[in-house]
Design an enzyme around this catalytic site. Structure first.
Site, PDB file in Angstrom:
ATOM      1  N   CYS A  21      -1.703  -7.473  29.122  1.00 50.38           N
ATOM      2  CA  CYS A  21      -0.405  -6.784  29.128  1.00 50.38           C
ATOM      3  C   CYS A  21      -0.086  -6.175  30.492  1.00 50.38           C
ATOM      4  O   CYS A  21       0.141  -6.922  31.439  1.00 50.38           O
ATOM      5  CB  CYS A  21      -0.313  -5.765  27.998  1.00 50.38           C
ATOM      6  N   HIS A  59      -1.583  -8.689  23.380  1.00 56.39           N
ATOM      7  CA  HIS A  59      -2.741  -7.792  23.215  1.00 56.39           C
ATOM      8  C   HIS A  59      -3.792  -8.434  22.305  1.00 56.39           C
ATOM      9  O   HIS A  59      -3.846  -8.131  21.099  1.00 56.39           O
ATOM     10  CB  HIS A  59      -2.287  -6.456  22.610  1.00 56.39           C
ATOM     11  N   GLU A 117      -6.845  -7.777  22.060  1.00 55.66           N
ATOM     12  CA  GLU A 117      -7.797  -6.778  21.548  1.00 55.66           C
ATOM     13  C   GLU A 117      -7.328  -6.204  20.212  1.00 55.66           C
ATOM     14  O   GLU A 117      -8.157  -5.819  19.386  1.00 55.66           O
ATOM     15  CB  GLU A 117      -8.026  -5.666  22.591  1.00 55.66           C
TER      16      GLU A 117
END
Ligand code: MN
Length: 241
Positions: free
Chosen positions: A106, A210, A212
């Site tokens: 990001c 994202h 994660e």
């Protein structure tokens, strides 16, 4: 043990420096040990840190200072974190110079592109158009918000496969022009660049979404962390690195 340097958010609430635990979890699940960097601009300390870690994870956060890509800050640009820029620009440059693996997420991909000489849209709605809604902060971060096309014969394709990939989308800025030597490896249906890589180094990969936040529920997103930590492991075994 593979040590992965992790850049914190740069946001200090009262006296607490914030980092989203999901970044650390992605590294842990891949078998790496995350090492959180302090907010410092001391070049000797940063070189010492980058020499000790095996790779660098650039995380999400607030906007990159437009001066870093040669622009005036416009009213549509969001909040910037100068203390973070002061840490992140040198550590990113050092990681590239030392040819250590970089995974940029990001804001991280935006910073990486700037360090490599590219530019950003300061605000997608204002400067790029509204063909696709990228700042989907109202949607759950763990689920896809739009698709991207992963381009064949790229590092990213070797990790997640070429073709359509569902990604979340929580960004109001994006890459405008690529830095020299930077290659696009995924694109949104509206044409926005969603992933980049830097083939001059063994593993430098940045994604606008994202992974994660999705990795615990969507194993393909964990593959990004796994491939990154494997690259860190491989780099460690190369003499002189
Ligand atoms: Mn997006």
């Amino acid at each position: 043990m593979i040590l992965v340097g992790v850049v914190p958010s740069g946001i200090v609430e009262q006296t607490r420096l914030l980092i989203n635990q999901t970044y650390l979890d992605g590294v842990f699940r891949a078998g790496g040990l995350p090492v959180l960097f302090p907010l410092t601009a001391d070049q000797n300390e940063l070189r010492s840190l980058m020499n000790r870690v095996d790779g660098l994870l650039l995380t999400g956060g607030e906007d990159v200072e437009p001066a870093l890509y040669g622009e005036e800050k416009l009213p549509c640009c969001g909040k910037c974190t100068p203390e973070r820029d002061a840490l992140e620009v040198p550590v990113c440059s050092l990681a590239l110079e030392l040819r250590k693996p970089v995974l940029a997420i990001c804001r991280g991909v935006q910073l990486l592109n700037c360090v490599l000489g590219g530019t950003l849209y300061q605000d997608l709605d204002t400067q790029f158009g509204k063909a696709l809604r990228h700042p989907c902060f109202d949607a759950p971060a763990m689920d896809p918000a739009h698709e991207v096309q992963v381009l064949p014969d790229t590092l990213l394709a070797s990790v997640v496969g070429a073709g359509a990939l569902g990604v979340n989308s929580r960004h109001h800025q994006g890459i405008k022009t690529l830095g020299p030597g930077v290659v696009m490896s995924a694109q949104a249906p509206d044409g926005l660049i969603e992933a980049i890589e830097y083939p001059e180094n063994p593993f430098v990969l940045g994604v606008q979404w994202h992974p994660e936040a999705m990795a615990a529920h969507h194993p393909v997103q964990q593959h990004l962390f796994n491939a990154f930590v494997r690259a860190c492991e491989n780099g460690k075994s190369v003499p002189g690195i």
